[in-house]
Scaffold this active site. Structure first.
Site, PDB file in Angstrom:
ATOM      1  N   ALA A 181       0.872  -1.019   0.086  1.00  0.00           N
ATOM      2  CA  ALA A 181      -0.114   0.075  -0.064  1.00  0.00           C
ATOM      3  C   ALA A 181       0.933   1.313  -0.037  1.00  0.00           C
ATOM      4  O   ALA A 181       1.271   1.840   1.027  1.00  0.00           O
ATOM      5  CB  ALA A 181      -0.954  -0.099   1.258  1.00  0.00           C
TER       6      ALA A 181
ATOM      7  N   ASN B 265      -3.970   5.295 -15.042  1.00  0.00           N
ATOM      8  CA  ASN B 265      -3.941   4.556 -13.967  1.00  0.00           C
ATOM      9  C   ASN B 265      -5.469   4.746 -13.316  1.00  0.00           C
ATOM     10  O   ASN B 265      -5.871   5.557 -12.379  1.00  0.00           O
ATOM     11  CB  ASN B 265      -3.042   4.764 -12.583  1.00  0.00           C
ATOM     12  CG  ASN B 265      -3.050   3.842 -11.544  1.00  0.00           C
ATOM     13  OD1 ASN B 265      -3.833   3.297 -11.560  1.00  0.00           O
ATOM     14  ND2 ASN B 265      -2.054   4.167 -10.727  1.00  0.00           N
TER      15      ASN B 265
ATOM     16  N   CYS C  37      -5.649   1.949  -9.652  1.00  0.00           N
ATOM     17  CA  CYS C  37      -4.665   1.848  -8.387  1.00  0.00           C
ATOM     18  C   CYS C  37      -5.707   1.550  -7.198  1.00  0.00           C
ATOM     19  O   CYS C  37      -6.648   2.388  -6.809  1.00  0.00           O
ATOM     20  CB  CYS C  37      -3.797   2.782  -8.247  1.00  0.00           C
ATOM     21  SG  CYS C  37      -2.762   2.719  -6.853  1.00  0.00           S
TER      22      CYS C  37
ATOM     23  N   ASN D 285      -3.885  -4.396 -12.539  1.00  0.00           N
ATOM     24  CA  ASN D 285      -3.052  -3.713 -11.404  1.00  0.00           C
ATOM     25  C   ASN D 285      -3.103  -4.729 -10.202  1.00  0.00           C
ATOM     26  O   ASN D 285      -3.441  -5.863 -10.454  1.00  0.00           O
ATOM     27  CB  ASN D 285      -3.742  -2.341 -11.089  1.00  0.00           C
ATOM     28  CG  ASN D 285      -2.712  -1.464 -10.534  1.00  0.00           C
ATOM     29  OD1 ASN D 285      -2.036  -2.052  -9.460  1.00  0.00           O
ATOM     30  ND2 ASN D 285      -2.972  -0.201 -10.916  1.00  0.00           N
TER      31      ASN D 285
ATOM     32  N   GLY E  17       2.776 -10.369  -7.508  1.00  0.00           N
ATOM     33  CA  GLY E  17       3.780 -11.186  -7.573  1.00  0.00           C
ATOM     34  C   GLY E  17       3.241 -12.473  -8.099  1.00  0.00           C
ATOM     35  O   GLY E  17       2.111 -12.513  -8.656  1.00  0.00           O
TER      36      GLY E  17
ATOM     37  N   GLY F 179       0.951  -9.299 -14.571  1.00  0.00           N
ATOM     38  CA  GLY F 179       0.499  -9.847 -13.193  1.00  0.00           C
ATOM     39  C   GLY F 179       1.464 -11.187 -12.891  1.00  0.00           C
ATOM     40  O   GLY F 179       1.169 -12.148 -13.385  1.00  0.00           O
ATOM     41  N   GLY F 180       2.429 -10.796 -12.052  1.00  0.00           N
ATOM     42  CA  GLY F 180       3.418 -11.988 -11.584  1.00  0.00           C
ATOM     43  C   GLY F 180       4.266 -12.589 -12.455  1.00  0.00           C
ATOM     44  O   GLY F 180       4.406 -13.793 -12.616  1.00  0.00           O
TER      45      GLY F 180
ATOM     46  N   GLY G  41       6.640  -6.553 -13.177  1.00  0.00           N
ATOM     47  CA  GLY G  41       6.572  -5.679 -11.946  1.00  0.00           C
ATOM     48  C   GLY G  41       7.288  -5.773 -10.846  1.00  0.00           C
ATOM     49  O   GLY G  41       8.526  -5.501 -10.591  1.00  0.00           O
TER      50      GLY G  41
END
Lengths: 310, 266
Positions: A68, A124, A127, A189, A214, A240-241, A262
């Site tokens: 966060a 974005n 988020c 996201n 992750g 994503g991951g 990411g």
């Protein structure tokens, strides 16, 4: 020789690998040559100056993390004066991620940041750490479309929409932003989550909720990328991951034209280079001449028996 | 600055709490400046699977032999698996990272006050100061004499060492304050450096303001990337406008101006 170039929403990229917004900063240029990646994607800029979420900002799991951060931002003037110049010496297209609290403000910041050196604006709208209990424009197809329409009217740059996974029907949001004129969609996201520090009877994150990212998220976001790719004609950027070339190949095969790496950048700063090299090696091994031929290359299983050649 | 695979040369207990890790960093990682840190990829062992790297300040930088040394306490998953490394194992090391101490040659006498693992962080300061011809006095605070780990090393690089311990009743705030005041008033102490204790940070902030003496503090914070990208390791610092701002410990620090730092509550 594999042709690694792709075309995403009006922009030519030398390869399909770029960082996810918020996972690179100036420090990355000290570690690797930014000319090697497909695009530079900068951290989200907001119209106002924001300090971000109170610490603690991070909880880690075996295979992922809950963060966060809350979009700390110094505003668009600072971005143009202090951030953009860091990337001027690279010939890699720069994607500027923006967010704002209202449709009007999305339009204004998009106009302002359509500055020399900015090739693409990524919205974005997803988020999960913004105020209002984690709600975001991206949770509502209509609100998402209004944002993209206003942004398209405010700039001559391509606009990419970064979707939130915190919805029941992500394909519907993708269709809405496509209809509103988005040049590409990024999927997706972080997934909203939370954790409790039981020893101290308090939330583990200063913001209570955060975005889960992750490797643990890959099956879920991959499924969403597949649904989105079937629902829209504009390019889909999978995010994503993704930690390895194999992970990136999954996204390409379900229909993505490019990928964003990411969280893995935080662990191995040069992860994107390994992903690029690994995709190229895969193409050579499989006799794929152009990396764009991998987009949607997953074949149906039905009708095939074990041991039967495809 | 890069990711490097280093061979572990030594990883043994120095007392009942701390371990001493030495790795071969002949590839150039040994360029680190005092106060900088390395981000260590701790191995995954069974249920202990550290996801992110673990930041660790350098205890000794042996440029001649190309070695990096770390002193650490086992506190969580990362240091638990780090402790299992044996000579010959490989450790993935990323760094050096962050902004270290600014040791201007115009200093005459650096007073360093450290506690716990802060002793490790400040050891390279004494070594650098010695090379620059700056006098250093190190006040080392620990639970007991056996936890004062770096005294011999500090003496070997020319620092004067004052060990104060809880078990001997010499480490209380008033006693340390008397020592620091004496070093300033009688021995020309003109710069403070500290690490590892809120109590000592507050003390040096107060005395620094009173005497008009500058200083620096090395801060610790759990980190994600260690390279200024994730913004997870922020802490509150006093800013120019009289308020406070979050700053990245990994990127803007880990060494900060003594008076800009804000002691955390626990």
């Amino acid at each position: 020789m594999v042709d690694m170039s792709v075309r995403i929403g009006g922009v030519a990229l030398k390869n399909p690998v770029m960082p996810g917004s918020g996972t690179m900063a100036e420090g990355l240029a000290r570690v690797m040559d930014l000319n090697r990646i497909g695009a530079i994607v900068t951290k989200t800029v907001t119209p106002d100056r924001r300090e971000g979420c109170p610490p603690p900002r991070m909880v880690e799991y075996k295979d992922g993390s809950l963060m966060a951060i809350g979009i700390p931002s110094q505003g668009p003037d600072y971005y143009i004066a202090e951030i953009l110049p860091h990337y001027r010496s690279f010939d890699t297209p720069l994607v500027c991620s923006v967010s704002a609290p209202t449709v009007d403000a999305f339009g204004a910041i998009t106009a302002k940041l359509s500055a020399p050196g900015v090739a693409v604006i990524e919205a974005n709208i997803s988020c999960p750490n913004l105020e209002s209990d984690g709600k975001a424009f991206g949770m509502d197809p209509e609100a998402s479309a209004r944002v993209i329409r206003r942004m398209k009217a405010s700039t001559d740059r391509p606009v990419w929409a970064k979707l939130t996974p915190n919805v029941t029907d992500i394909a519907a949001v993708a269709q809405a932003v496509e209809d509103a004129g988005a040049d590409a969609v990024t999927c997706a996201n972080g997934m909203l989550g939370m954790a409790v520090d039981v020893e101290n009877f308090q939330p583990a994150l200063g913001n209570i909720t955060g975005g889960m990212t992750g490797s643990c998220m890959r099956p879920v976001i991959l499924r969403m990328a597949w649904q989105v790719a079937r629902a829209v004609k504009i390019p889909v950027i999978g995010s994503g991951g993704i930690a390895t070339a194999r992970d990136a190949l999954e996204y390409l095969m379900v229909g993505c034209a490019a990928v964003q790496v990411g969280t893995q950048n935080f662990i191995h700063a040069t992860a994107m280079l390994d992903v690029i090299d690994g995709i190229e090696a895969f193409c050579r091994r499989k006799g794929v001449a152009r990396v764009r031929d991998l987009t949607g290359a997953m074949r149906p299983r039905h009708g095939l028996r074990e041991g039967q050649a495809a | 600055m890069a990711e490097t695979l280093c061979r572990v040369l030594h990883n043994d207990w120095v007392n009942d709490t701390y371990k001493h890790l030495i790795v071969d960093a002949a590839h150039g990682a040994a360029r680190a400046a005092p106060g900088q840190f390395f981000h260590l990829l701790c191995p995954v062992i069974g249920e202990n699977a550290p996801f992110f790297r673990r930041p660790m300040s350098v205890y000794r930088i042996d440029k001649a032999q190309g070695r990096l040394e770390f002193l650490y306490k086992i506190v969580g998953r990362g240091t638990t698996t780090l402790a299992t490394l044996a000579p010959g194992d490989e450790l993935n090391v990323f760094g050096p990272l962050g902004r270290g101490f600014r040791l201007g040659a115009d200093r005459k006498h650096i007073v360093q006050v450290a506690r716990g693992v802060g002793l490790a962080t400040l050891a390279p300061v004494a070594e650098s100061a010695g090379r620059l011809g700056i006098r250093t006095t190190a006040i080392l605070s620990a639970r007991s004499p056996e936890h004062v780990m770096s005294a011999d090393y500090l003496r070997s690089v020319g620092a004067e060492v004052v060990a104060v311990t809880d078990s001997e009743g010499t480490s209380d705030a008033a006693a340390v304050e008397r020592r620091v005041r004496s070093l300033v008033e009688r021995d020309g102490g003109d710069f403070f450096v500290t690490c590892g204790s809120n109590r000592l940070l507050r003390l040096l902030q107060r005395l620094g303001a009173e005497y008009g003496i500058g200083g620096e503090v090395a801060m610790e914070q759990p980190m994600g990337c260690g390279n200024g990208m994730c913004f997870a390791c922020v802490g509150s610092f006093r800013n120019d406008e009289g308020g406070t701002s979050y700053r990245r410990v990994c990127w803007d620090g880990p060494v900060f101006d003594l008076q800009e730092a804000i002691a955390w509550s626990t």
